[in-house]
Design a protein around this motif. Structure first.
Motif, PDB file in Angstrom:
ATOM      1  N   PRO A   1       6.965   5.017   2.968  1.00  0.00           N
ATOM      2  CA  PRO A   1       7.414   6.778   3.405  1.00  0.00           C
ATOM      3  C   PRO A   1       7.310   7.854   3.209  1.00  0.00           C
ATOM      4  N   ARG A   2       6.845   7.691   1.364  1.00  0.00           N
ATOM      5  CA  ARG A   2       6.707   8.258   0.336  1.00  0.00           C
ATOM      6  C   ARG A   2       4.615   8.881   0.573  1.00  0.00           C
ATOM      7  N   GLY A   3       3.563   7.846   0.662  1.00  0.00           N
ATOM      8  CA  GLY A   3       2.738   7.673   1.339  1.00  0.00           C
ATOM      9  C   GLY A   3       2.448   8.412   2.079  1.00  0.00           C
ATOM     10  N   ARG A   4       3.269   8.341   3.444  1.00  0.00           N
ATOM     11  CA  ARG A   4       2.840   8.541   4.506  1.00  0.00           C
ATOM     12  C   ARG A   4       3.383  10.161   4.920  1.00  0.00           C
ATOM     13  N   ILE A   5       4.561  10.812   4.266  1.00  0.00           N
ATOM     14  CA  ILE A   5       4.965  11.733   3.455  1.00  0.00           C
ATOM     15  C   ILE A   5       3.689  12.693   2.938  1.00  0.00           C
ATOM     16  N   TYR A   6       3.035  12.454   2.107  1.00  0.00           N
ATOM     17  CA  TYR A   6       2.150  12.761   1.689  1.00  0.00           C
ATOM     18  C   TYR A   6       1.106  12.838   2.124  1.00  0.00           C
ATOM     19  N   LEU A   7       0.770  12.275   3.380  1.00  0.00           N
ATOM     20  CA  LEU A   7      -0.397  11.687   4.638  1.00  0.00           C
ATOM     21  C   LEU A   7       0.038  13.454   5.587  1.00  0.00           C
ATOM     22  N   ILE A   8       1.309  13.496   5.692  1.00  0.00           N
ATOM     23  CA  ILE A   8       1.609  14.617   6.427  1.00  0.00           C
ATOM     24  C   ILE A   8       1.780  15.652   5.988  1.00  0.00           C
ATOM     25  N   LYS A   9       1.552  16.105   4.551  1.00  0.00           N
ATOM     26  CA  LYS A   9       1.914  17.258   4.267  1.00  0.00           C
ATOM     27  C   LYS A   9       0.467  18.067   3.833  1.00  0.00           C
ATOM     28  N   GLN A  10      -0.361  16.273   4.051  1.00  0.00           N
ATOM     29  CA  GLN A  10      -2.452  16.800   3.298  1.00  0.00           C
ATOM     30  C   GLN A  10      -2.075  17.812   5.062  1.00  0.00           C
ATOM     31  N   MET A  11      -1.793  16.842   5.880  1.00  0.00           N
ATOM     32  CA  MET A  11      -2.366  17.238   7.340  1.00  0.00           C
ATOM     33  C   MET A  11      -2.319  18.845   7.204  1.00  0.00           C
ATOM     34  N   LEU A  12      -0.790  18.928   7.406  1.00  0.00           N
ATOM     35  CA  LEU A  12       0.256  20.642   7.593  1.00  0.00           C
ATOM     36  C   LEU A  12      -0.614  21.742   6.710  1.00  0.00           C
ATOM     37  N   GLU A  13      -1.443  21.058   5.925  1.00  0.00           N
ATOM     38  CA  GLU A  13      -1.528  21.683   4.770  1.00  0.00           C
ATOM     39  C   GLU A  13      -3.079  21.686   5.030  1.00  0.00           C
ATOM     40  N   GLY A  14      -3.477  21.395   5.832  1.00  0.00           N
ATOM     41  CA  GLY A  14      -5.043  21.845   6.201  1.00  0.00           C
ATOM     42  C   GLY A  14      -6.064  20.664   6.041  1.00  0.00           C
ATOM     43  N   GLU A  15      -6.309  19.702   5.181  1.00  0.00           N
ATOM     44  CA  GLU A  15      -6.766  18.845   4.922  1.00  0.00           C
ATOM     45  C   GLU A  15      -7.021  17.961   6.666  1.00  0.00           C
ATOM     46  N   GLU A  16      -8.440  17.466   6.121  1.00  0.00           N
ATOM     47  CA  GLU A  16      -9.097  16.607   7.236  1.00  0.00           C
ATOM     48  C   GLU A  16      -8.117  15.495   7.551  1.00  0.00           C
ATOM     49  N   VAL A  17      -7.932  15.143   8.906  1.00  0.00           N
ATOM     50  CA  VAL A  17      -7.028  14.360   9.928  1.00  0.00           C
ATOM     51  C   VAL A  17      -8.005  13.370  10.249  1.00  0.00           C
TER      52      VAL A  17
ATOM     53  N   ASP B   1       0.546  -1.112  -0.664  1.00  0.00           N
ATOM     54  CA  ASP B   1      -0.271   0.063   0.224  1.00  0.00           C
ATOM     55  C   ASP B   1       0.795   1.011   0.134  1.00  0.00           C
ATOM     56  N   GLU B   2       1.333   2.328  -0.994  1.00  0.00           N
ATOM     57  CA  GLU B   2       1.697   3.420  -1.094  1.00  0.00           C
ATOM     58  C   GLU B   2       1.451   4.389   0.398  1.00  0.00           C
ATOM     59  N   LEU B   3       0.954   3.898   0.557  1.00  0.00           N
ATOM     60  CA  LEU B   3      -0.083   4.926   1.667  1.00  0.00           C
ATOM     61  C   LEU B   3       0.720   4.016   3.141  1.00  0.00           C
ATOM     62  N   ASP B   4       1.420   2.824   3.210  1.00  0.00           N
ATOM     63  CA  ASP B   4       2.402   2.634   4.318  1.00  0.00           C
ATOM     64  C   ASP B   4       3.780   2.568   3.726  1.00  0.00           C
TER      65      ASP B   4
END
Length: 406
Positions: free
Chosen positions: A48-64, A43-46
């Motif tokens: 490092p690249r996927g987790r970096i995107y998840l953290i990026k989205q969170m830091l940009e204000g998207e839903e967590v 799973d891409e979200l599992d």
């Protein structure tokens, strides 16, 4: 990687650091090739690249969401991706920032909260941990396998420590779980270094390095333990101690980060920087000594498991193998030696299914050369691998000490 932090994220203490790390990632995907969880789950979200995107989205204000938390929890923080990354992305620092933010935004299930609270209360406290292990060993016949496998089948007694006075003096971090699970490790270290003219000192007030709490998102508690250790070590440092020895590579990796993690603390920044400079893994000390003076030549056939905290965090891959070879030990080849064994601090408890898969894969690789014994450099890896009940696992300094005794 372009990023635009939200107003909320910009108020975080490490906002600038997070933004710089995100911008350093070029989304190449090299990290996915060496990520243990991505290899297992696909799973891409599992990754490092996927987790970096998840953290990026969170830091940009998207839903967590709870899903975000789950994918970040599954990361072993093995830092294999950092070894692979051509851009030098400091992934583990970004993960710490992201996990802390998720912890504030997503409510964990009650069971998870209680387990994490229990781990934070028991593991960093040597007296409580020791009592818990002794009680658990009495109940081994009725405990489920998932718990009984965490208890060592055998505990080698430490033996006596030398009290010789030497001009060269070094501090040693006793640790929180190692004195109970493998008391011989630090005692063996003291005996071997004594033969090399080095006196080992213990600052009794120093305890858990703080890594366990920090990586369970109790980051303030982890840093407070770091401050207590610095206070405990400081008198000996001022008196001329030349190093702070780490015999557990997981502790060593974290102590070497004290300077970075406390750089904005005016009361501790300079002391933390100095402590991180003095923190050395045991192998860094031994490899600089005249080992030939020990006059040992063992023919035991060993497989060495290089912990992630040694090879990826401290960049000391190959160092222990070189020392053991100089001392005459025969080492087998270990396929995929860069991959994590699944211990990763408390990961084997919080993520038991993934952890067991990784452990079994690692043992298959370690046993492929038919070693008499497996040796490692981190108490977490040692007890995790030994808990499978297959080839016995010890700390490598124990073998050196035994050879000296023989």
């Amino acid at each position: 990687m372009q990023t635009n932090l939200s107003d909320e994220a910009r108020k975080l203490p490490r906002a600038a650091e997070a933004e710089a790390i995100l911008r350093s990632c070029v989304h190449c995907g090299f990290c996915t090739a060496t990520c243990p969880t991505y290899q297992l789950l696909g799973d891409e979200l599992d990754s490092p690249r996927g987790r970096i995107y998840l953290i990026k989205q969170m830091l940009e204000g998207e839903e967590v969401t709870r899903a975000t938390q789950t994918h970040l929890d599954r990361c072993l923080t093995c830092r294999n991706c950092e070894t692979t990354c051509p851009s030098g992305v400091e992934y583990h620092s970004l993960l710490d920032i992201g996990r802390a933010m998720v912890e504030e935004k997503v409510e964990r299930p009650v069971g998870e909260k209680l387990m994490r609270f229990f781990l934070r209360q028991v593991i960093p406290n040597p007296i409580i941990f020791d009592s818990s292990v002794k009680f658990g060993r009495l109940l081994t016949p009725v405990l489920p396998k998932s718990l009984s496998s965490k208890l060592p089948a055998r505990i080698t007694p430490p033996g006596t420590r030398p009290n010789t006075q030497h001009t060269r003096r070094m501090l040693i971090l006793e640790g929180c779980v190692q004195p109970t699970l493998s008391p011989v490790t630090n005692a063996a270290t003291a005996r071997v270094l004594d033969r090399l003219g080095i006196q080992v000192q213990v600052a009794r007030e120093a305890g858990c390095c703080g890594a366990m709490e920090y990586h369970l998102n109790a980051q303030d508690a982890g840093l407070q333990r770091a401050r207590r250790n610095i206070d405990a070590w400081w008198p000996a440092i001022e008196a001329g101690a030349e190093a702070i020895i780490q015999t557990a590579s997981g502790c060593g990796a974290f102590v070497k980060e004290y300077g970075h993690l406390l750089k904005d603390d005016p009361a501790y920044a300079e002391k933390a920087r100095r402590v991180s400079e003095l923190a050395l893994d045991l192998v860094e000390i031994l490899r600089a000594e005249k080992l030939e003076s020990l006059q040992i030549n063992s023919s035991k056939r060993l497989a060495f498991h290089c912990p992630c905290t040694l090879q990826h965090a401290q960049k000391l891959g190959g160092a222990v193998e070189a020392v053991l070879t100089r001392l005459g030990f025969s080492l087998t080849q270990v396929p995929n030696a860069h991959l994590c064994c699944g211990s990763a601090g408390t990961y084997s408890i919080t993520q038991p299914v993934l952890s067991k898969q990784l452990r079994d894969n690692k043992l298959d690789a370690l046993e492929s050369g038919n070693p008499e014994l497996i040796v490692t450099a981190n108490i977490g890896c040692q007890t995790h691998l030994d808990g499978a009940g297959r080839t016995p696992v010890k700390h490598w300094i124990e073998l050196v000490d035994e050879a000296l005794t023989e």
